[in-house]
Design a protein around this motif. Structure first.
Motif, PDB file in Angstrom:
ATOM      1  N   MET A  81       0.784  -1.335   0.009  1.00 26.38           N
ATOM      2  CA  MET A  81       0.046   0.027   0.043  1.00 26.38           C
ATOM      3  C   MET A  81       0.857   1.292   0.065  1.00 26.38           C
ATOM      4  O   MET A  81       1.018   1.945   0.810  1.00 26.38           O
ATOM      5  CB  MET A  81      -0.868  -0.035   1.328  1.00 26.38           C
ATOM      6  CG  MET A  81      -1.771  -1.331   1.311  1.00 26.38           C
ATOM      7  SD  MET A  81      -2.899  -1.341   2.659  1.00 26.38           S
ATOM      8  CE  MET A  81      -1.725  -1.068   4.103  1.00 26.38           C
ATOM      9  N   ASP A  82       1.465   1.682  -1.035  1.00 27.26           N
ATOM     10  CA  ASP A  82       2.415   2.699  -1.166  1.00 27.26           C
ATOM     11  C   ASP A  82       1.654   3.819  -1.874  1.00 27.26           C
ATOM     12  O   ASP A  82       0.928   4.100  -2.677  1.00 27.26           O
ATOM     13  CB  ASP A  82       3.776   2.121  -1.962  1.00 27.26           C
ATOM     14  CG  ASP A  82       4.820   3.107  -1.716  1.00 27.26           C
ATOM     15  OD1 ASP A  82       4.859   3.730  -0.779  1.00 27.26           O
ATOM     16  OD2 ASP A  82       5.902   3.251  -2.614  1.00 27.26           O
ATOM     17  N   GLY A  83       2.320   5.084  -1.516  1.00 26.52           N
ATOM     18  CA  GLY A  83       1.645   6.213  -2.141  1.00 26.52           C
ATOM     19  C   GLY A  83       0.950   7.423  -1.303  1.00 26.52           C
ATOM     20  O   GLY A  83       0.605   8.272  -1.641  1.00 26.52           O
ATOM     21  N   ASN A  84       0.938   6.815   0.282  1.00 24.58           N
ATOM     22  CA  ASN A  84      -0.033   7.788   0.977  1.00 24.58           C
ATOM     23  C   ASN A  84       0.880   9.088   1.196  1.00 24.58           C
ATOM     24  O   ASN A  84       0.028  10.373   1.441  1.00 24.58           O
ATOM     25  CB  ASN A  84       0.015   7.027   2.624  1.00 24.58           C
ATOM     26  CG  ASN A  84      -0.738   5.764   2.537  1.00 24.58           C
ATOM     27  OD1 ASN A  84      -1.233   5.378   1.571  1.00 24.58           O
ATOM     28  ND2 ASN A  84      -0.503   5.285   3.638  1.00 24.58           N
ATOM     29  N   GLY A  85       1.920   9.167   1.271  1.00 17.50           N
ATOM     30  CA  GLY A  85       2.732  10.544   1.612  1.00 17.50           C
ATOM     31  C   GLY A  85       2.752  11.417   0.435  1.00 17.50           C
ATOM     32  O   GLY A  85       2.279  12.648   0.616  1.00 17.50           O
ATOM     33  N   ARG A  86       2.759  10.894  -0.764  1.00 17.35           N
ATOM     34  CA  ARG A  86       2.518  11.639  -2.058  1.00 17.35           C
ATOM     35  C   ARG A  86       0.989  11.979  -2.136  1.00 17.35           C
ATOM     36  O   ARG A  86       1.040  13.165  -2.584  1.00 17.35           O
ATOM     37  CB  ARG A  86       3.047  10.889  -3.294  1.00 17.35           C
ATOM     38  CG  ARG A  86       4.604  10.831  -3.349  1.00 17.35           C
ATOM     39  CD  ARG A  86       4.989   9.869  -4.378  1.00 17.35           C
ATOM     40  NE  ARG A  86       5.100   8.557  -3.797  1.00 17.35           N
ATOM     41  CZ  ARG A  86       5.086   7.470  -4.633  1.00 17.35           C
ATOM     42  NH1 ARG A  86       5.234   7.391  -5.724  1.00 17.35           N
ATOM     43  NH2 ARG A  86       5.244   6.394  -3.906  1.00 17.35           N
ATOM     44  N   TRP A  87       0.198  11.361  -1.857  1.00 16.84           N
ATOM     45  CA  TRP A  87      -1.170  11.630  -2.013  1.00 16.84           C
ATOM     46  C   TRP A  87      -1.404  12.868  -0.993  1.00 16.84           C
ATOM     47  O   TRP A  87      -2.170  13.707  -1.346  1.00 16.84           O
ATOM     48  CB  TRP A  87      -2.125  10.467  -1.467  1.00 16.84           C
ATOM     49  CG  TRP A  87      -3.843  10.849  -1.266  1.00 16.84           C
ATOM     50  CD1 TRP A  87      -4.323  10.285  -2.495  1.00 16.84           C
ATOM     51  CD2 TRP A  87      -4.370  11.244  -0.495  1.00 16.84           C
ATOM     52  NE1 TRP A  87      -5.731  10.838  -2.193  1.00 16.84           N
ATOM     53  CE2 TRP A  87      -5.706  11.209  -1.067  1.00 16.84           C
ATOM     54  CE3 TRP A  87      -4.169  11.755   0.801  1.00 16.84           C
ATOM     55  CZ2 TRP A  87      -6.839  11.710  -0.214  1.00 16.84           C
ATOM     56  CZ3 TRP A  87      -5.272  12.307   1.543  1.00 16.84           C
ATOM     57  CH2 TRP A  87      -6.709  12.247   1.057  1.00 16.84           C
ATOM     58  N   ASN A 103      13.101   3.944   9.728  1.00 22.72           N
ATOM     59  CA  ASN A 103      14.290   4.914   9.563  1.00 22.72           C
ATOM     60  C   ASN A 103      13.595   6.320   9.136  1.00 22.72           C
ATOM     61  O   ASN A 103      14.447   7.079   8.659  1.00 22.72           O
ATOM     62  CB  ASN A 103      15.347   4.336   8.299  1.00 22.72           C
ATOM     63  CG  ASN A 103      16.039   3.386   9.021  1.00 22.72           C
ATOM     64  OD1 ASN A 103      16.346   3.082  10.094  1.00 22.72           O
ATOM     65  ND2 ASN A 103      16.123   2.192   7.986  1.00 22.72           N
ATOM     66  N   ARG A 104      12.132   6.204   9.138  1.00 22.66           N
ATOM     67  CA  ARG A 104      11.733   7.614   8.593  1.00 22.66           C
ATOM     68  C   ARG A 104      11.721   8.499   9.951  1.00 22.66           C
ATOM     69  O   ARG A 104      12.112   7.974  11.122  1.00 22.66           O
ATOM     70  CB  ARG A 104      10.188   7.361   8.338  1.00 22.66           C
ATOM     71  CG  ARG A 104      10.185   6.344   7.118  1.00 22.66           C
ATOM     72  CD  ARG A 104       8.774   6.374   6.796  1.00 22.66           C
ATOM     73  NE  ARG A 104       8.693   5.675   5.540  1.00 22.66           N
ATOM     74  CZ  ARG A 104       7.751   5.767   4.541  1.00 22.66           C
ATOM     75  NH1 ARG A 104       6.393   6.440   4.791  1.00 22.66           N
ATOM     76  NH2 ARG A 104       7.831   4.900   3.374  1.00 22.66           N
ATOM     77  N   PRO A 105      11.415   9.893   9.833  1.00 19.75           N
ATOM     78  CA  PRO A 105      11.436  10.683  10.871  1.00 19.75           C
ATOM     79  C   PRO A 105      10.497  10.114  12.144  1.00 19.75           C
ATOM     80  O   PRO A 105       9.345   9.697  11.959  1.00 19.75           O
ATOM     81  CB  PRO A 105      10.994  12.096  10.489  1.00 19.75           C
ATOM     82  CG  PRO A 105      11.171  12.143   8.980  1.00 19.75           C
ATOM     83  CD  PRO A 105      11.172  10.536   8.476  1.00 19.75           C
TER      84      PRO A 105
HETATM   85 MG    MG Z   1       6.659   4.877  -0.224  1.00 23.45          MG
END
Ligand code: MG
Ligand code: IPE
Ligand code: IPE
Length: 247
Positions: free
Chosen positions: A26-32, A77-79
């Motif tokens: 389930m990728d793309g939440n941040g860009r959304w 490793n994310r903020p």
């Molecule tokens: Mg991603």
């Protein structure tokens, strides 16, 4: 919501081949979120809200196992604020949705490391798993603090700890030591968000999975696109290394 696993309830046409197990990156939440000028966490929040209708669509088609990649071993490793926010969102989702999923006969299974999660999140996960373990509808594997390499290493460690004789270590034995021991291998892996990579997901189990990549960002994936994904799966020829009899 009706979430049943029995294929007799499948709405798909008789000719359509339905995957038994669908796994989703389930990728793309941040860009959304970014596209809308919102904080990344808002994307994660909306992303979790999409899960229920997705399960309904897949279940109505006759899919029996769904594995959702929600947080990888590398996502630590994310903020710090994003990591803590995602952990809170998962906790809220478990708190709010576990009962409804249980009433809909869904079996919830956590796959991944449990020990690094906060005590309250661990408790919520254990509660959801124990409450739903006898359910006979769709199985929902939640991959949280999951990494394929970590899973394989963990299996090796436990096989050694159990002193399994070398001659007994075969594929069947090995798969029984994986987090996904209760589920068949995924027939179909869907990745939203446009990237063409596996990002440490189901490394052992995906040996013969069909892949589907879409540029659609996870919160934008709707039932119509999911239908198209399933149609695409139905058209695939799976050979598992063999030659088709008609070839
Ligand atoms: Mg991603
Ligand atoms: C996927 O969305 C969810 C997690 C990895 C937790 P992302 O947060 O990776 O979204 P993008 O790829 O940055 O858009
Ligand atoms: C994969 O997405 C992990 C999840 C969807 C949970 P990432 O956004 O972490 O993957 P990369 O970093 O683009 O490979």
């Amino acid at each position: 919501m009706q979430v049943q696993a029995t294929s007799s309830q499948a709405e798909s046409s008789p000719q359509q081949k339905v995957p038994i197990h669908v796994a989703i990156i389930m990728d793309g939440n941040g860009r959304w979120a970014k596209k809308r000028g919102l904080p990344r966490l808002e994307g994660h929040r909306v992303g979790v809200d999409c899960i229920q209708s997705l399960l309904e669509t897949l279940s109505a088609k006759g899919v029996q196992y769904v594995t959702l990649y929600a947080f990888s071993t590398e996502n630590w490793n994310r903020p710090e604020d994003e990591v803590q926010g995602i952990l809170e969102i998962l906790y809220d989702a478990l708190r709010v949705q576990t009962q409804a999923l249980h009433e809909n006969n869904v079996r919830i299974v956590h796959i991944g490391k449990r020990g690094r999660l906060s005590p309250k999140l661990q408790e919520a996960m254990i509660y959801a798993q124990e409450l739903t373990c006898g359910n006979t509808g769709i199985t929902l594997n939640v991959a949280f603090d999951y990494g394929g390499r970590d899973e394989i290493l963990e299996a090796v460690r436990r096989i050694i700890q159990d002193r399994v004789p070398v001659e007994d270590v075969d594929e069947e034995l090995f798969r029984s030591y994986l987090f996904t021991a209760d589920s068949p291998d995924p027939d179909l892996i869907i990745r939203t968000g446009g990237e063409l990579r596996i990002s440490n997901f189901l490394l052992w189990q995906s040996a013969y999975s069909e892949y589907y990549h879409t540029p659609t960002l996870w919160p934008d994936l709707d039932a119509q696109e999911l239908e198209r994904v399933l149609e695409s799966f139905s058209d695939r020829q799976r050979r598992f290394g063999r030659v088709d009899p008609e070839d």
